[in-house]
Design an enzyme around this catalytic site. Sequence first.
Site, PDB file in Angstrom:
ATOM      1  N   GLY A  91       2.568   7.010 -11.985  1.00 31.41           N
ATOM      2  CA  GLY A  91       1.896   7.854 -11.005  1.00 31.41           C
ATOM      3  C   GLY A  91       0.814   7.087 -10.266  1.00 31.41           C
ATOM      4  O   GLY A  91       0.274   6.099 -10.770  1.00 31.41           O
ATOM      5  N   CYS A 151       0.844  -1.200   0.000  1.00 37.99           N
ATOM      6  CA  CYS A 151       0.000   0.000   0.000  1.00 37.99           C
ATOM      7  C   CYS A 151       0.880   1.250   0.000  1.00 37.99           C
ATOM      8  O   CYS A 151       0.859   2.046   0.939  1.00 37.99           O
ATOM      9  CB  CYS A 151      -0.947  -0.002   1.197  1.00 37.99           C
ATOM     10  SG  CYS A 151      -2.374   1.085   0.956  1.00 37.99           S
ATOM     11  N   ILE A 183      -2.658   3.963 -19.498  1.00 36.63           N
ATOM     12  CA  ILE A 183      -2.959   3.776 -20.918  1.00 36.63           C
ATOM     13  C   ILE A 183      -3.535   2.383 -21.157  1.00 36.63           C
ATOM     14  O   ILE A 183      -2.899   1.380 -20.819  1.00 36.63           O
ATOM     15  CB  ILE A 183      -1.689   3.946 -21.776  1.00 36.63           C
ATOM     16  CG1 ILE A 183      -1.061   5.311 -21.530  1.00 36.63           C
ATOM     17  CG2 ILE A 183      -2.008   3.772 -23.253  1.00 36.63           C
ATOM     18  CD1 ILE A 183       0.288   5.494 -22.191  1.00 36.63           C
ATOM     19  N   LYS A 227       8.980  -4.438 -19.639  1.00 31.78           N
ATOM     20  CA  LYS A 227       7.747  -4.092 -20.339  1.00 31.78           C
ATOM     21  C   LYS A 227       7.778  -4.575 -21.785  1.00 31.78           C
ATOM     22  O   LYS A 227       6.756  -5.024 -22.321  1.00 31.78           O
ATOM     23  CB  LYS A 227       7.531  -2.579 -20.265  1.00 31.78           C
ATOM     24  CG  LYS A 227       7.275  -2.087 -18.850  1.00 31.78           C
ATOM     25  CD  LYS A 227       7.292  -0.568 -18.757  1.00 31.78           C
ATOM     26  CE  LYS A 227       7.036  -0.105 -17.339  1.00 31.78           C
ATOM     27  NZ  LYS A 227       7.148   1.364 -17.191  1.00 31.78           N
TER      28      LYS A 227
END
Length: 435
Positions: free
Chosen positions: A310, A17, A139, A208
């Site tokens: 973010g 968290c 995205i 990624k």
Amino acid sequence: MSDQGRVPPIKVALLGCGTVGGEVVRLLTEQADELAARVGAPIELAGIAVRRPDKHPELPQELLTADAAELIDSDIDVVVELIGGIEPVRSWLLSALQKGKSVVTANKALLAEYSGELAEAADASGADLYFEAAVAGAIPLLRPLRESMAGDRITRVMGIVNGTTNYILSAMDSTGAGYAETLDEASRLGYAEADPTADVDGYDAASKAAILASLAFHTRVTAADVYREGIGGVSASDIVAARVLGRTVKLLSICERVIDENGAESVSARVHPVMIPRSHQLAGVNGAFNAVYVEADAAGELMFYGQGAGGAPTASAVLGDLVAVARNRVVGGRGPRESAHAALPVSPMGRTLTRYHVSLDVADRAGVLAQVAQAFAAHDVSIAAVRQRDRHSTASLVIVTHLAPDAALRATVEEIGRLDVVREVVSVMRVEGED
């Protein structure tokens, strides 16, 4: 009484968290009624596993625990993992999937190494494995690749998938500053981690790229299969050289379906700095934004752009996955399974066709260009353009090549560096986005 009142809640365990996890908790609380309407049942946060519960006074204390394994073993339906890293997270998620509990994760490093193992565990138990937030933040990219474009043949996925490096290169381009001072400024502004290695050395982007290549080409690709170079070697002079030629420098993840002269297919996956024309769609992506360019046989060219990191943007992707998983729980359905049927080999970087921009300091005398050109010809590398500038007893020579195997280009540069007329190989950078 509404249908939701008769349907038991979907119980969620949250592992980790931090910034993203805090946003997930906030959204689950503030949008509880709307999320329940979308799912067809309430979503109940049943527990939050953190390393030190006493450090989270902002969270409901009755939900906190330091024992993630015990929380996973409790009466929950979905595990949302936002811790990162490999172990013990891998063991926890495997345990959850084996018990039939669905998993939502943003863990790119784990998926780049063990997505196949996790997918097999999900298949065996009938659980779901969702991971939209692992690449490009908010995205919507992974779901279109594995669902919307499931009937198409994707040929290339190329994009900016790391906000830190894009911020640094964008700032170098706009200010003329060097790499080291720009990295320091990025750290001061919070765009770079205290230890930026994973970002600036390309590890984050390589993970990624492995996920993108796996989904796009129906082949298991791991981070170890991805050729990787970071941005530490990009200098202010490289940025200036790119600008003179109408280009800019970006760190790109490039995944391609490759067909050799015999018609055999393979996959190429790489991460490295490139010069691209300022007219290219990716050239205008600045700051910490991400953008991914997809080419497919039927769909043609597609562009995905937005906030790549973010707390709130990433939490948006996590919540999207959670809603999908929860719906499946309510109606008894299942999400998309792993598609690795193509099982294409991964082509080594040396066989990948690339272009080079080579900057040399050479002696200012007759015959220099002929010797340099001969080195290119010896390795069957064709020169596309040459630019020369005299400077006292030395000259600056810039050569841009046509497409050639990367191994041949490297060998050419090594040979050039040994020529007596070459004082220094100033920089070498690959070029993309030009016909």
